[in-house]
Write an enzyme that holds these catalytic residues in place. Structure first.
Site, PDB file in Angstrom:
ATOM      1  N   ASP A   1      -6.192   0.582   0.627  1.00 28.38           N
ATOM      2  CA  ASP A   1      -6.306   0.810   2.064  1.00 28.38           C
ATOM      3  C   ASP A   1      -7.662   0.277   2.507  1.00 28.38           C
ATOM      4  OD1 ASP A   1      -8.187   2.618   1.184  1.00 28.38           O
ATOM      5  OD2 ASP A   1      -7.342   4.340   2.254  1.00 28.38           O
TER       6      ASP A   1
ATOM      7  N   LYS B   1       0.831  -1.207   0.000  1.00 32.53           N
ATOM      8  CA  LYS B   1       0.000   0.000   0.000  1.00 32.53           C
ATOM      9  C   LYS B   1       0.863   1.254   0.000  1.00 32.53           C
ATOM     10  CE  LYS B   1      -1.550   2.449   3.322  1.00 32.53           C
ATOM     11  NZ  LYS B   1      -2.144   3.010   4.552  1.00 32.53           N
TER      12      LYS B   1
END
Length: 212
Positions: free
Chosen positions: A140, A122
């Site tokens: 996320d 991420k």
């Protein structure tokens, strides 16, 4: 309800129409500040991260300055971001690696980014996308939730959802779509009380009748 390629394309078109001018809510002025902000953002709101980084970067805005600050002082500066012991350790160790191996600069290579302490897919995707203008989709909690609810990309892990989104979204829109999905999750498709009646994708969403 079967979500076809045509429906997915319509979902993306509508998200783009609503959120086309959105961008990251994190405040930063260079790749290093972005990297630190994203590390701090784990289980923490962007609003809180911005408060913390405004204070931190006035005192230390480079890897070398953070190393000179020391890890104890760093913990004090970021304590209000949550999980501050672990975050401080990762930031400090990342700064050491940046200084020792990359001349104090954040590397552009994706695999090099992943090698930094505390940097997962991420974080690497966010930095690659925003700082270095490379197509990437960072998954996320908002992107994960919205993608699964819409069945735009289903998966039990962020990596699975990322792969699904890469198939569903044209590559040239990956980085922007990341922001569209985040803001949709924040404003409409909330975790506990999604605002389905206000959602521009209500008639396309297979979960609309299930979460109310």
């Amino acid at each position: 309800m079967r979500v076809t390629k045509k429906i997915k394309a319509e979902m993306i078109e509508r998200l783009e129409s609503v959120y086309h001018d959105t961008k990251s809510a994190l405040e930063f002025s260079n790749p290093f500040e972005l990297l630190v902000a994203v590390i701090l953002s784990a289980q923490c709101t962007d609003v809180r991260v911005n408060i913390t980084t405004r204070r931190l970067f006035k005192k230390a805005d480079t890897p070398a300055k953070i190393l000179n600050m020391g890890i104890v002082k760093l913990e004090e500066e970021i304590h209000d971001c949550g999980l501050f012991h672990n975050k401080a350790k990762n930031i400090f160790n990342t700064c050491e690696k940046l200084c020792n191996e990359y001349k104090g600069q954040v590397p552009k290579n994706y695999e090099d980014l992943l090698s930094l302490p505390g940097v997962g897919r991420k974080t690497a995707n966010v930095v690659s996308s925003i700082a270095f203008n490379r197509p990437a989709i960072a998954v996320d909690t908002h992107v994960f939730r919205v993608s699964n609810r819409l069945k735009l990309a289903e998966g039990t892990t962020p990596a699975e959802v990322e792969k699904g989104l890469q198939k569903a979204i044209p590559k040239e829109k990956w980085s922007k779509a990341h922001h569209w999905l985040i803001w949709h999750g924040r404003k409409i498709c909330k975790a506990r009380h999604p605002l389905c009646q206000q959602c521009p994708l209500n008639d396309l969403c297979p979960s609309a009748s299930l979460v109310n």
